[in-house]
Design a protein around this motif. Structure first.
Motif, PDB file in Angstrom:
ATOM      1  N   ALA A 163       1.380  33.890 -14.921  1.00 29.47           N
ATOM      2  CA  ALA A 163       2.272  33.380 -15.958  1.00 29.47           C
ATOM      3  C   ALA A 163       2.754  31.973 -15.631  1.00 29.47           C
ATOM      4  O   ALA A 163       2.840  31.112 -16.514  1.00 29.47           O
ATOM      5  CB  ALA A 163       3.460  34.327 -16.148  1.00 29.47           C
ATOM      6  N   VAL A 164       3.048  31.713 -14.370  1.00 32.26           N
ATOM      7  CA  VAL A 164       3.488  30.370 -13.964  1.00 32.26           C
ATOM      8  C   VAL A 164       2.339  29.372 -14.115  1.00 32.26           C
ATOM      9  O   VAL A 164       2.553  28.233 -14.555  1.00 32.26           O
ATOM     10  CB  VAL A 164       4.043  30.386 -12.524  1.00 32.26           C
ATOM     11  N   LEU A 165       1.132  29.788 -13.780  1.00 27.48           N
ATOM     12  CA  LEU A 165      -0.028  28.911 -13.961  1.00 27.48           C
ATOM     13  C   LEU A 165      -0.225  28.582 -15.436  1.00 27.48           C
ATOM     14  O   LEU A 165      -0.457  27.418 -15.800  1.00 27.48           O
ATOM     15  CB  LEU A 165      -1.278  29.559 -13.381  1.00 27.48           C
ATOM     16  N   LEU A 166      -0.094  29.588 -16.298  1.00 28.38           N
ATOM     17  CA  LEU A 166      -0.193  29.347 -17.742  1.00 28.38           C
ATOM     18  C   LEU A 166       0.914  28.424 -18.217  1.00 28.38           C
ATOM     19  O   LEU A 166       0.685  27.523 -19.037  1.00 28.38           O
ATOM     20  CB  LEU A 166      -0.142  30.680 -18.494  1.00 28.38           C
ATOM     21  N   PHE A 167       2.114  28.600 -17.690  1.00 28.16           N
ATOM     22  CA  PHE A 167       3.238  27.731 -18.012  1.00 28.16           C
ATOM     23  C   PHE A 167       2.931  26.274 -17.648  1.00 28.16           C
ATOM     24  O   PHE A 167       3.163  25.364 -18.438  1.00 28.16           O
ATOM     25  CB  PHE A 167       4.484  28.225 -17.270  1.00 28.16           C
ATOM     26  N   LEU A 168       2.380  26.056 -16.463  1.00 30.46           N
ATOM     27  CA  LEU A 168       2.067  24.698 -16.024  1.00 30.46           C
ATOM     28  C   LEU A 168       0.967  24.067 -16.873  1.00 30.46           C
ATOM     29  O   LEU A 168       1.059  22.891 -17.246  1.00 30.46           O
ATOM     30  CB  LEU A 168       1.664  24.693 -14.558  1.00 30.46           C
ATOM     31  N   VAL A 169      -0.051  24.834 -17.202  1.00 32.30           N
ATOM     32  CA  VAL A 169      -1.142  24.311 -18.038  1.00 32.30           C
ATOM     33  C   VAL A 169      -0.617  23.960 -19.423  1.00 32.30           C
ATOM     34  O   VAL A 169      -0.927  22.891 -19.962  1.00 32.30           O
ATOM     35  CB  VAL A 169      -2.306  25.326 -18.112  1.00 32.30           C
ATOM     36  N   LEU A 170       0.176  24.843 -20.011  1.00 31.71           N
ATOM     37  CA  LEU A 170       0.736  24.558 -21.330  1.00 31.71           C
ATOM     38  C   LEU A 170       1.654  23.337 -21.294  1.00 31.71           C
ATOM     39  O   LEU A 170       1.698  22.563 -22.258  1.00 31.71           O
ATOM     40  CB  LEU A 170       1.501  25.774 -21.859  1.00 31.71           C
ATOM     41  N   THR A 171       2.386  23.154 -20.211  1.00 31.96           N
ATOM     42  CA  THR A 171       3.251  21.987 -20.081  1.00 31.96           C
ATOM     43  C   THR A 171       2.428  20.705 -20.125  1.00 31.96           C
ATOM     44  O   THR A 171       2.768  19.761 -20.852  1.00 31.96           O
ATOM     45  CB  THR A 171       4.056  22.058 -18.772  1.00 31.96           C
ATOM     46  N   VAL A 172       1.354  20.673 -19.364  1.00 28.22           N
ATOM     47  CA  VAL A 172       0.502  19.475 -19.341  1.00 28.22           C
ATOM     48  C   VAL A 172      -0.118  19.230 -20.709  1.00 28.22           C
ATOM     49  O   VAL A 172      -0.149  18.089 -21.201  1.00 28.22           O
ATOM     50  CB  VAL A 172      -0.585  19.613 -18.246  1.00 28.22           C
ATOM     51  N   VAL A 173      -0.602  20.279 -21.360  1.00 28.71           N
ATOM     52  CA  VAL A 173      -1.225  20.128 -22.684  1.00 28.71           C
ATOM     53  C   VAL A 173      -0.213  19.633 -23.703  1.00 28.71           C
ATOM     54  O   VAL A 173      -0.507  18.719 -24.493  1.00 28.71           O
ATOM     55  CB  VAL A 173      -1.867  21.459 -23.138  1.00 28.71           C
ATOM     56  N   LEU A 174       0.981  20.202 -23.698  1.00 25.85           N
ATOM     57  CA  LEU A 174       1.995  19.773 -24.668  1.00 25.85           C
ATOM     58  C   LEU A 174       2.456  18.341 -24.420  1.00 25.85           C
ATOM     59  O   LEU A 174       2.685  17.583 -25.368  1.00 25.85           O
ATOM     60  CB  LEU A 174       3.181  20.732 -24.654  1.00 25.85           C
ATOM     61  N   VAL A 175       2.590  17.956 -23.167  1.00 28.57           N
ATOM     62  CA  VAL A 175       2.957  16.561 -22.872  1.00 28.57           C
ATOM     63  C   VAL A 175       1.875  15.624 -23.389  1.00 28.57           C
ATOM     64  O   VAL A 175       2.155  14.588 -23.989  1.00 28.57           O
ATOM     65  CB  VAL A 175       3.201  16.355 -21.358  1.00 28.57           C
ATOM     66  N   TYR A 176       0.620  15.994 -23.163  1.00 30.54           N
ATOM     67  CA  TYR A 176      -0.486  15.164 -23.654  1.00 30.54           C
ATOM     68  C   TYR A 176      -0.460  15.064 -25.176  1.00 30.54           C
ATOM     69  O   TYR A 176      -0.626  13.966 -25.732  1.00 30.54           O
ATOM     70  CB  TYR A 176      -1.820  15.769 -23.192  1.00 30.54           C
TER      71      TYR A 176
END
Length: 79
Positions: free
Chosen positions: A62-75
Motif C-alpha cells: 500500500a505504501v509503494l502504491l501511495f508513492l507511485v500515485l504521488t509521483v504520477v499525480l505530481v507529474y
C-alpha cells in the motif's frame, strides 16, 4: 477525467495506509527498529505464517502504491 479518478484512488490509498499502519502491532524496539535489525525477523513473501507477516507485506504494498500515485499525480499537475 484521469486526474479526478487518480485523485479519488489516491485518497482511498491514503486512508488504507493509515488504517494498515494503525493495525500494526507494537514491537517495543524503540530506535533500534530504524536499522531494521531489531525485533523479530519477518518472514519472506513465500513464508507468510502469521497474520502480522501478511499485514506487513500488505502495508508495504500500500505504501509503494501511495508513492507511485504521488509521483504520477505530481507529474500530471505539473503539466
Amino acid at each position: 477525467m484521469l486526474k479526478t479518478v487518480l485523485e479519488l484512488v489516491y485518497i482511498a490509498v491514503c486512508a488504507l495506509v493509515i488504517v494498515l499502519v494503525l493495525m500494526q502491532p507494537g514491537s517495543g524496539t524503540g530506535l533500534g527498529a530504524l536499522t531494521g535489525n531489531a525485533g523479530k525477523a519477518r518472514a519472506s513473501v513465500r513464508h507468510l505464517r502469521t497474520r502480522e507477516d501478511r499485514l506487513v507485506i500488505l502495508t508495504r504494498g500500500a505504501v509503494l502504491l501511495f508513492l507511485v500515485l504521488t509521483v504520477v499525480l505530481v507529474y500530471l499537475w505539473m503539466r
